[in-house]
Every structure is written in C-alpha cells, then in structure tokens.
Design an enzyme around this catalytic site. Structure first.
Site, PDB file in Angstrom:
ATOM      1  N   SER A  59       0.836  -1.203   0.000  1.00 59.33           N
ATOM      2  CA  SER A  59       0.000   0.000   0.000  1.00 59.33           C
ATOM      3  C   SER A  59       0.871   1.252   0.000  1.00 59.33           C
ATOM      4  CB  SER A  59      -0.877   0.006   1.250  1.00 59.33           C
ATOM      5  OG  SER A  59      -0.064   0.256   2.377  1.00 59.33           O
ATOM      6  N   LYS A  60       0.199   2.371  -0.188  1.00 59.02           N
ATOM      7  CA  LYS A  60       0.885   3.648  -0.183  1.00 59.02           C
ATOM      8  C   LYS A  60       1.612   3.855   1.155  1.00 59.02           C
ATOM      9  CE  LYS A  60      -0.046   8.491  -0.880  1.00 59.02           C
ATOM     10  NZ  LYS A  60      -0.945   9.413  -0.206  1.00 59.02           N
ATOM     11  N   ARG A  61       0.949   3.427   2.226  1.00 62.16           N
ATOM     12  CA  ARG A  61       1.540   3.569   3.558  1.00 62.16           C
ATOM     13  C   ARG A  61       2.851   2.798   3.707  1.00 62.16           C
ATOM     14  NH1 ARG A  61       0.678   4.922   8.476  1.00 62.16           N
ATOM     15  NH2 ARG A  61       1.412   2.939   9.294  1.00 62.16           N
ATOM     16  N   GLY A  71       5.017   2.382   1.468  1.00 62.95           N
ATOM     17  CA  GLY A  71       6.023   3.219   0.835  1.00 62.95           C
ATOM     18  C   GLY A  71       6.456   4.344   1.765  1.00 62.95           C
TER      19      GLY A  71
END
Ligand code: GLU
Length: 503
Positions: A262-264, A266
């Site tokens: 997920s973006k998190r 990253g």
C-alpha cells in the site's frame, strides 16, 4: 486466420497509478507486443463521484515515461473509440434492456433506505444480506411486481436499477490462463447492479460491453477482479458473445508482513509507490530511477523467465514474456532489489551519458557551481572513477564531491588515527615530489611517490592514509593516484599545503 491479439489497460481515473497498476499495464503491453497485437488504454470513468482531476493525464504520462505507450486510447483515436466510458454513455443502456428482454436482468425499485434496513436486520441476526434468487421475489422488482405495476413505476419516473438475474443451481466453469479452471456455484452470486436510472452503467456492464465492442481478446488484470469473473462470464453467455480469455495477475505484497503493498508501506519504508510523483508523493522518476530499471523490476514481480536471468531490456521482455509463466501466488515487493536494478542500469550507461545527467542534477541542486562541475570532459572522467558505487545519478555527488571542491574539513576520527608526528614532514615531501613530476598522470605520479617510499624504507600506510585524507577529506574514494591525476598538479599540491596549515 487467428484473431489479432487486442488487450486493454482499463484504469479508473480515481487517483494516481500505483506501481501495481503499472505492472498490469506492462504485462498487457508485453503480451500485445509479443503477439503483434494492440495495446489499448480505456478510461473507466463511469463512477463520477470518484473521478479525480488530472488522474487520466497522470496515467498517460506514467505509461509514456515507462516506455510502454498505448497504441489506441484517448487522444490516439482509432476505429474503436471513444476510449473514455463517459463518452460512450449512450451505448450501454440497449444492452441492459436486451438482457431484460432475454430474461437475464430485471428492474429493481428498492430504495436505499429499504436495502439498508435489510442489511442491518441481517447483520443483527449474524447474517449477510445478499440480493439474489433466494429473496428477489420478496423484494421490489419487475420479477415480483406485475408488468403493469412495473410500467407504472417506470412511467412515473421512479428511480430504478437494472440487476443481473444470477442463475440458480448451476455450476459454472471459469478458465483463467494463470489459475486454470475455477468452478463456481451460482447460488453464491448476488444480483449485481448493471445500470442505474441516472443513465450510467456500472463497472461490470460497461466493462464487458466495451471489451466486446473493442474486440478485446485477452483480459489481463489484477487478482482483485477475480471475484467478478463469474458475473462477467455469465454476462457474455447471456448476450451470446464470445468471452475473451482471462488472466488474473497475483497481488504485489508488502516487503514485510502480510497483505497487499500500500501507499503507507512506501511512506513507512521510504520508497516510492507511484511511477511519477503525485502531489507530495515522490515517484520513481523523481527518486532518480531509470524507466528501464522500473520496467525490469516490475516484470519480475509475479512473472519468472524460468531461468536465473534477472536483467531484461524491454525488447528481451517482449521476447521472453508469457502469461503461462506468471505465478499464482503474491509477489513480495523488495525495495532493496529495486535499487539493485537501478545500480545495474546505471553501470550500463556510458560515462558521457551519466555526465550529462549528473551536470543536470548539479545545476538543479546548487545555485552556483565551480567551472569544473559543468565541464563535460572533466565530469565524464569523474563519473568514470566513482560510478562503480552509485545506485543513482545523485549518488555521484556524494561519491565525488571532492573533485569539485577541496575539503573544508577532515574526518576527525580518521585524523586522530592517521595523523602522526612525522606526517606533516611526509606530506611536505609528497608535495615536493608532485611538483617535480613532469608528466602528471596517474602511473607516473604513483611510480614517483612509491619509489620515494621504497627508497626511504617508509611505510605505505603512513603516507597513503594521510594523503587521501588531505585530498578527499575522508578515507574513501577510488585509487588515490587517479584522483591526484584528475585534480591536476596545482590543485593537489594546493590541498596538501592547505592541510598542513589547518590540521
Ligand atoms: N476499471 C477497473 C480498474 O480500475 C478495470 C478492471 C478490469 O481490468 O477489468 O482496475
């Protein structure tokens, strides 16, 4: 003659493309190119509430940067356009009506309040509300109402949806190129909404209508769409259309732990999750990755060539790629490996090409630069000496800044260890040797300095350590005589003299 391969990448413009989306696009692209087919970009923007300004342009730019442009799509109109579903709105209703006529769909008038009530009521009883064969006759739709009642509601302009009438008591057999045969009991399916009275189709209807009209032969998409496959297959059957072949790609998983990347992840791990930047989120492009490296690492997330080979150019990927070699299980994302790929591609570049990029980087990063930093010939030589350890063009600065400016301080720990009582004397002598060296190249300087060391029975370490410290500021860098030669006599001697005054 066999049909021309046509695949599509069909993102919804609800935000930037996650690299998982780029991988889906890449696999479509590779498959199309391998089979001499067409790679279509279709924008699935039927859900106006989730539309995000700029997302479509972002998608196009990202594909172009990765070097996998589409053959057909918005702005590249061919016979199958338009390629935005919002511009194809008028097409879908007829198919929904055809399904009603054939007995495969029906009008439903249940209000959202009513449906919410059922959902809550079921929840309280520990059950899940599913709208399908087992309760549809108890709900408000054209199957439970008479033809007249239905017509009256339609004439009165009541809100409705058109639902698919999922068959009862059937087993359908689905085929996926990656997963093989999948059997589904139709009794578990719900009657999905296909069309709404606001004139908009849902994803499911628009998706299969467009795949049919655009003559898509292979649907290659993420695993998250696997649960929709049964409905899509049933829709093709109901409309008497030949279904395309399907391939559902495995998820890209977190570097550690369970679940989808997920973006998190990253943000936590300090690595990009988007191909190019989006608002504050830095993309792979801005982080200094080469598109070839990104394509290469993405290709190996879920696909394997069946050999140990890891480095593939785009054309090698096209040649080698096959859907049969895509794995069923999720592919763990490894941020360190992405750096390794970039390192490999950086090493493959010519010194001159890197020098161009490095100069551009320097010009972007500093307001004033010494002349040497914009001298292509000089920078090319610097690159050739330090690039071996660089993963990114920006690393070249960290690795070679002392080629452009004399050290302003010296690593304290190293000074303590290296600087002995007789060091100034030794360095003074080195400076003298450098001054009298006529042909100031690496080999000559080296042989002159070494001859002096041997003749005087000195220790190499006691000379080389301090000398490196003086020239570089730290005990790092390539072969010291290569550094001296590139800096030149005057600069090298100057640095020694300066150090003798300050250390
Ligand atoms: N619009 C869907 C998405 O956003 C497309 C799924 C498909 O490829 O069928 O991913």
């Amino acid at each position: 003659m066999s049909q021309k391969v046509r695949v599509r990448f069909a993102p919804s413009p609800t935000g930037p493309l996650h690299i998982g989306g780029v991988r889906t696009a890449l696999f479509n692209y590779l498959f199309a190119k391998k089979h001499g087919g067409d790679f279509v970009l279709r924008i699935e923007d039927t859900d106006q509430n989730r539309y995000v300004e700029g997302a479509e342009a972002y998608i196009v730019e990202a594909l172009n940067w990765c070097g996998i442009p589409f053959d057909e799509g918005p702005g590249r109109e061919e016979a199958f356009g338009p390629y935005r579903q919002s511009e194809r709105k008028h097409l879908y209703k007829d198919y929904a009506l055809e399904l009603i006529e054939k007995g495969h769909a029906y009008y439903a008038f249940d209000t959202s309040e009513r449906l919410d009530f059922h959902r809550k009521d079921h929840e309280e009883k520990g059950k899940t509300f599913i709208y399908n064969w087992h309760n549809r006759l108890k709900l408000t739709n054209s199957l439970s109402l008479s033809a007249e009642e239905t017509q009256t509601k339609l004439d009165a302009g009541e809100d409705y949806v058109i639902r698919f009438k999922s068959p009862q008591d059937q087993e359908i057999v689905l085929n996926d190129i990656i997963r093989g045969e999948i059997k589904i009991d139709t009794n578990v399916l719900d009657d999905k909404i296909l069309f709404k009275s606001d004139g908009m189709p849902t994803y499911h209807l628009a998706n299969i209508v467009d795949d049919h009209l655009m003559e898509i032969t292979h649907v290659i998409r993420g695993e998250e769409w696997l649960p929709s496959l049964a409905l899509h297959q049933l829709l093709y059957n109901a409309l008497d259309w030949k279904a395309p072949k399907f391939a559902h790609l495995p998820l890209i998983m977190k570097p550690v732990g369970k679940g989808k990347l997920s973006k998190r992840d990253g943000e936590k791990g300090g690595f990009p999750i988007f191909p190019i930047s989006w608002n504050e989120s830095q993309g792979y492009r801005e982080a200094g990755y080469f598109p070839e490296a990104v394509i290469n690492f993405l290709a190996l997330l879920g696909w394997n060539p069946g050999t140990e080979q890891e480095l593939f150019s785009l054309s090698a990927l096209i040649e080698t790629f096959s859907l049969e070699r895509v794995n069923k299980s999720g592919a763990r994302f490894d941020p360190e490996k992405t750096k390794w790929y970039n390192h490999q591609y950086l090493q493959k570049k010519s010194d001159k090409e890197l020098a161009f990029s490095f100069i551009a980087f320097l010009q972007n990063s500093f307001t004033s630069l010494p002349e040497s930093a914009v001298n292509l010939e000089y920078v090319t030589k610097v690159v050739s000496l330090v690039k071996e350890r660089a993963d990114f063009v920006s690393d070249l600065w960290e690795l070679g800044n002392y080629f452009f400016e004399a050290p302003t301080s010296y690593n304290e720990k190293a000074v303590k260890k290296q600087w002995k009582e007789n060091t100034p004397q030794l360095m003074q002598k080195v400076a003298e040797i450098l001054e009298v060296t006529e042909d100031f190249n690496s080999a000559t300087v080296e042989s002159n300095v070494k001859a002096w060391i041997t003749d005087n029975e000195l220790s190499f370490g006691k000379v080389m350590g301090p000398l490196r410290l003086i020239i570089v500021g730290e005990l790092k860098g390539p072969h010291i005589f290569d550094i001296l030669a590139l800096l030149g006599k005057e600069e090298s001697v100057g640095r020694i003299k300066k150090a003798l005054e300050t250390i």
